[in-house]
Enzyme design. Structure first.
Site, PDB file in Angstrom:
ATOM      1  CE  LYS A 155      33.366  36.316  33.188  1.00 29.72           C
ATOM      2  NZ  LYS A 155      34.473  35.378  33.603  1.00 29.72           N
TER       3      LYS A 155
ATOM      4  CD  GLN B  83      35.057  31.755  32.751  1.00 25.10           C
ATOM      5  OE1 GLN B  83      35.044  32.729  32.363  1.00 25.10           O
ATOM      6  NE2 GLN B  83      34.161  31.452  33.962  1.00 25.10           N
TER       7      GLN B  83
ATOM      8  CG  ASP C 252      40.540  36.071  35.303  1.00 24.07           C
ATOM      9  OD1 ASP C 252      39.229  36.825  35.707  1.00 24.07           O
ATOM     10  OD2 ASP C 252      40.274  35.207  34.668  1.00 24.07           O
TER      11      ASP C 252
END
Ligand code: GUN
Length: 298
Positions: free
Chosen positions: A52, A96, A119
């Site tokens: 990413k 994450q 997210d």
């Protein structure tokens, strides 16, 4: 034999659109900034965050990664998130998953400023998705699958969709996206999970089958309606004594056999994964645009 849905090519198409938006932001003196937060040494998380970050850099997003020790306390992590929330050069924050067990992930995701929650895990953004309020951020993997379906001209209106898996990252938001009363949605969605009866029977009714339960090679050819669209979200490491590392990655779909009956199917890798990253970049640029617009109207 089903045709392949080329996630890499579609992701690149979206990256080109995103890069144009980044150029416009830069012309206004704004460089989108994205902060990654990773806790512990999960090898898969390291790989994902690295991919990413590299993609962000390629597109002109300034990225910074905060790699914290496994022993980091929840309070320390909350402190970092608070600092990133207050940092005007950071437009997106990604923590994450999975987080170590001693950290309450729900509390962590809820601590991210919803305007920087690229997210889409904050309860406000999850709530907006449920309500059909398009102001919020939508989780990247289901948003990417939605784009794959749209850009592959898959009919969604009125389609029977079966989602395997009810997780907060893929299954639940995926179902919410596809059952909305809106264009490119209006599907009849069934979610199956570990306690569902007759999963194969549900699957066989699906025009669109989305496998996101994390069970290696779960979806077999006899569970798929001929001509159905099959999307494989799974990333599972299985033992393979013949492989150099004695293991290999497989999806939730028995690809070769299922492809013989499917109408369209995602390869894995090269299907959903690149789209998750494309949606993260797009969400980050949108977060920066919203700040830019808000400050222009001050
Ligand atoms: N872990 C697996 N998928 C995701 C994702 O899309 N975002 C984050 N933050 N963690 C993940």
């Amino acid at each position: 034999m089903g045709t392949l849905i080329d996630g890499r090519a579609i992701a690149e198409e979206i990256h080109r659109e995103t890069a144009t938006r980044i150029a416009t932001l830069k012309a206004h003196g704004v460089q989108p900034g994205l902060a990654f937060v990773r806790v512990g040494e999960d090898p898969a998380s390291k790989v994902y965050v690295g991919m990413k970050e590299r993609t962000g850099t390629r597109l002109g997003i300034r990225s910074e990664t905060h790699a914290l020790a496994e022993t980091t306390s929840e309070a320390q992590l909350l402190q970092l998130i608070s600092r990133l929330n207050d940092d005007a050069s950071i437009h997106g924050i990604l923590v994450q998953a999975p987080l170590p067990r001693h950290i309450n992930a729900t509390r962590i995701f809820a601590a991210v400023n919803p305007g920087k929650d690229v997210d889409g895990f904050h309860p406000i953004n999850a709530g907006k998705l449920m309500l059909g309020d398009e102001d919020g951020f939508v989780p990247c993997t289901p948003a990417g699958i939605h784009e794959l379906l749209i850009r592959s001209a898959v009919p969604i209106q009125g389609a029977e969709v079966v989602v395997l898996g009810r997780g907060n990252i893929v299954g639940k938001p995926m179902a919410a996206i596809l059952c909305q009363k809106s264009r490119h949605a209006n599907a009849t969605v069934t979610i199956c999970h570990s306690q569902s009866r007759n999963i194969a029977g549900h699957c066989r009714r699906a025009d669109i089958l989305i496998a996101a339960m994390g069970v290696p090679l779960f979806v077999k050819a006899d569970m798929v309606k001929p001509g159905a669209v099959v999307i494989d979200v799974g990333v599972n490491r299985i033992e393979d004594p013949t492989a150099p590392s004695r293991s290999r990655l497989v999806g939730d779909v028995d690809f070769e056999n299922v492809r013989a009956v499917a109408g369209q199917i995602t390869p894995n890798p090269g299907g959903v994964g690149p789209m998750t990253i494309a949606m993260l970049m797009r969400n980050t640029v949108r977060a920066a645009e919203l700040v830019c617009r808000a400050s222009a109207s001050d």
